[in-house]
Write a protein that holds these residues in place. Structure first.
Motif, PDB file in Angstrom:
ATOM      1  N   GLY A   1       0.995  -1.120  -0.229  1.00  0.00           N
ATOM      2  CA  GLY A   1      -0.041   0.156   0.343  1.00  0.00           C
ATOM      3  C   GLY A   1       1.009   1.057  -0.298  1.00  0.00           C
ATOM      4  N   VAL A   2       1.970   1.311   0.322  1.00  0.00           N
ATOM      5  CA  VAL A   2       2.814   2.925   0.841  1.00  0.00           C
ATOM      6  C   VAL A   2       3.321   2.493  -0.536  1.00  0.00           C
ATOM      7  CG1 VAL A   2       4.630   3.586   1.956  1.00  0.00           C
ATOM      8  CG2 VAL A   2       2.669   2.314   3.504  1.00  0.00           C
ATOM      9  N   LYS A   3       4.196   1.586  -0.987  1.00  0.00           N
ATOM     10  CA  LYS A   3       4.809   1.330  -2.551  1.00  0.00           C
ATOM     11  C   LYS A   3       3.807   2.439  -3.387  1.00  0.00           C
ATOM     12  CE  LYS A   3       6.843  -0.664  -5.661  1.00  0.00           C
ATOM     13  NZ  LYS A   3       7.519  -2.960  -6.104  1.00  0.00           N
ATOM     14  N   ILE A   4       2.157   2.006  -3.430  1.00  0.00           N
ATOM     15  CA  ILE A   4       1.649   2.540  -4.194  1.00  0.00           C
ATOM     16  C   ILE A   4       0.997   3.948  -3.948  1.00  0.00           C
ATOM     17  CG2 ILE A   4      -0.785   2.519  -4.814  1.00  0.00           C
ATOM     18  CD1 ILE A   4      -0.763  -1.062  -4.378  1.00  0.00           C
ATOM     19  N   LEU A   5       0.986   4.378  -2.925  1.00  0.00           N
ATOM     20  CA  LEU A   5       1.189   5.693  -2.128  1.00  0.00           C
ATOM     21  C   LEU A   5       1.843   6.393  -2.657  1.00  0.00           C
ATOM     22  CD1 LEU A   5      -0.620   5.218   1.361  1.00  0.00           C
ATOM     23  CD2 LEU A   5      -1.599   6.443  -0.858  1.00  0.00           C
ATOM     24  N   LYS A   6       3.555   5.903  -2.777  1.00  0.00           N
ATOM     25  CA  LYS A   6       4.538   7.040  -2.832  1.00  0.00           C
ATOM     26  C   LYS A   6       4.314   6.652  -4.781  1.00  0.00           C
ATOM     27  CE  LYS A   6       7.304   5.855   0.748  1.00  0.00           C
ATOM     28  NZ  LYS A   6       8.238   5.358   1.563  1.00  0.00           N
ATOM     29  N   LYS A   7       4.271   5.843  -5.156  1.00  0.00           N
ATOM     30  CA  LYS A   7       3.932   5.792  -6.585  1.00  0.00           C
ATOM     31  C   LYS A   7       3.140   6.880  -7.300  1.00  0.00           C
ATOM     32  CE  LYS A   7       2.245   3.088 -10.656  1.00  0.00           C
ATOM     33  NZ  LYS A   7       1.264   1.998 -10.697  1.00  0.00           N
ATOM     34  N   TYR A   8       1.788   6.979  -6.538  1.00  0.00           N
ATOM     35  CA  TYR A   8       1.060   8.057  -7.504  1.00  0.00           C
ATOM     36  C   TYR A   8       1.747   9.432  -6.391  1.00  0.00           C
ATOM     37  CZ  TYR A   8      -1.669   5.119  -9.318  1.00  0.00           C
ATOM     38  OH  TYR A   8      -2.456   4.100 -10.051  1.00  0.00           O
ATOM     39  N   LYS A   9       2.777   9.382  -5.375  1.00  0.00           N
ATOM     40  CA  LYS A   9       3.707  10.727  -5.004  1.00  0.00           C
ATOM     41  C   LYS A   9       1.873  11.342  -3.791  1.00  0.00           C
ATOM     42  CE  LYS A   9       6.298  11.842  -8.602  1.00  0.00           C
ATOM     43  NZ  LYS A   9       7.211  13.006 -10.082  1.00  0.00           N
ATOM     44  N   ILE A  10       1.724  10.268  -3.237  1.00  0.00           N
ATOM     45  CA  ILE A  10       0.293  10.899  -2.068  1.00  0.00           C
ATOM     46  C   ILE A  10       1.304  10.745  -1.192  1.00  0.00           C
ATOM     47  CG2 ILE A  10      -1.365  10.420  -0.811  1.00  0.00           C
ATOM     48  CD1 ILE A  10      -2.511   8.880  -3.817  1.00  0.00           C
ATOM     49  N   ASP A  11       1.137  12.241  -0.193  1.00  0.00           N
ATOM     50  CA  ASP A  11       2.671  12.366   0.564  1.00  0.00           C
ATOM     51  C   ASP A  11       1.668  12.407   2.210  1.00  0.00           C
ATOM     52  OD1 ASP A  11       4.492  13.978  -0.869  1.00  0.00           O
ATOM     53  OD2 ASP A  11       2.752  15.522  -0.795  1.00  0.00           O
ATOM     54  N   CYS A  12       0.213  11.986   2.248  1.00  0.00           N
ATOM     55  CA  CYS A  12      -0.633  11.302   3.686  1.00  0.00           C
ATOM     56  C   CYS A  12      -2.108  11.371   3.341  1.00  0.00           C
ATOM     57  CB  CYS A  12      -0.082  12.590   4.517  1.00  0.00           C
ATOM     58  SG  CYS A  12      -0.509  14.527   3.484  1.00  0.00           S
ATOM     59  N   LEU A  13      -2.318  10.431   4.126  1.00  0.00           N
ATOM     60  CA  LEU A  13      -3.577   9.681   3.462  1.00  0.00           C
ATOM     61  C   LEU A  13      -4.474   9.970   5.051  1.00  0.00           C
ATOM     62  CD1 LEU A  13      -5.113   7.940   2.543  1.00  0.00           C
ATOM     63  CD2 LEU A  13      -4.440   5.633   3.726  1.00  0.00           C
ATOM     64  N   VAL A  14      -5.811  10.578   4.698  1.00  0.00           N
ATOM     65  CA  VAL A  14      -7.184  10.387   5.631  1.00  0.00           C
ATOM     66  C   VAL A  14      -6.999   9.634   5.302  1.00  0.00           C
ATOM     67  CG1 VAL A  14      -9.252  12.189   6.241  1.00  0.00           C
ATOM     68  CG2 VAL A  14      -6.660  13.496   5.216  1.00  0.00           C
TER      69      VAL A  14
END
Length: 322
Positions: free
Chosen positions: A85-98
């Protein structure tokens, strides 16, 4: 923080859309990009993401459910799943999650924070089972849905001189049964937190029958072990009190419907505050409301707090239902 992700997880609750709207519009106002993650953690692992804009959340504040959809995800409970999940978030350059959901969803957010990925939790559950906040998003709407059902059932109960058992959600937390039972004038309220026997319920019914009252409303939280099911209670009341008993299981109707003004405003306040915390560099926090003030606290501390049942309200309900 330049890009924020938002997801809804677990059981849906009215007002989740208002929270999504607040997160998206607050983030855009402060110059951030926003990605909506469909179907919770499951959608994250399947890369079901989409960039959101102001129009993405137009005309949703009044809608029940969640436009991002929701699901439960066993894979995300594993370390391997979270790393993915973290790898995918970083792939989309997402810095944080709500994360909008209940305690299970918060556990996921906490695990992400422990891995160094910033996350903030917003409480969205009709059960109102999180101790750190006075109210969760969706509780007020669900309560009013139950109250409306009780009012309608009371009409036919009175007409036919019947006892009606209304089963509501709340397997481990009786707030929905308690609050709706008080507001609906229920003669008996059954919750998992308080001891009550089927014999005591039968006796209460006989007492009301002796004073000439032939109809009653019993509000019962699902899965109260010592009582059994609503149908078990129906059988006992029929056999021992000679009552004509009907059971109404409200089920998932409690999850739906347009959110009340209270839930819309609460969700808007919490969504806006969550974005502010992320922009301030905060992580592993949850937002909530206490004494009508928006608060935030450590997510682990919030999850460790045991829910306290309002016994004073329960006792008052017993007094008022004599």
């Amino acid at each position: 923080m330049k890009t924020i992700g938002v997801l809804t997880s677990g059981g849906d609750a009215p007002g989740m859309n208002a929270a999504i709207r607040a997160v998206v519009r607050s983030a855009i106002y402060y110059g951030c990009k926003v990605y909506g993650i469909n179907r919770g953690y499951k959608g994250l692992l399947e890369e079901d993401l989409e960039e959101m804009n102001l129009s993405s959340v137009g005309d949703i504040i009044q809608r029940g459910g969640t436009v991002l959809k929701s699901s439960r995800c066993e894979e995300f409970k594993t370390e391997e799943g979270r790393l993915k999940g973290v790898k995918i978030l970083k792939k989309y350059k997402i810095d944080c999650l709500v994360v909008i959901g209940g305690d299970g969803s918060f556990n996921g957010a906490n695990k992400l924070s422990e891995m160094g990925f910033p996350a903030i939790g917003i409480p969205g559950t009709i059960d109102n089972d999180l101790e750190y906040t006075d109210y969760t998003i969706g509780f007020d709407t669900a309560m009013n849905t139950v109250i409306d059902a009780i009012s309608k059932i009371r009409d036919t109960s009175s007409s036919h001189e019947r006892v009606n058992i209304v089963e509501v959600m709340g397997r481990h937390c009786g707030d929905l049964a308690l609050y709706s039972g008080i507001a609906g004038g229920a003669e008996t309220i059954i919750v998992p937190e308080m001891e009550i026997s089927s014999d005591e319920i039968t006796q209460r019914l006989k007492t009301t029958q002796k004073r000439g009252k032939r109809h009653s409303i019993i509000v019962m939280a699902e899965g109260v072990e010592k009582i059994g099911s609503a149908n078990d209670l129906k059988k006992k009341l029929t056999e021992e009190a000679g009552a004509d008993v009907r059971v109404t299981v409200l089920g998932h109707v409690q999850r739906g419907g347009s959110p009340t003004a209270f839930d819309r405003i609460l969700a808007s306040r919490l969504g806006s505050r969550a974005v502010e915390l992320l922009l301030d560099g905060k992580s592993a926090r949850v937002v909530g409301i206490r004494d009508n003030q928006i608060i935030d606290m450590d997510i682990q501390e919030a999850l460790s707090m045991k829910k306290t049942f309002k016994k004073d309200l329960y006792e008052m309900a017993k007094v008022l239902s004599i």
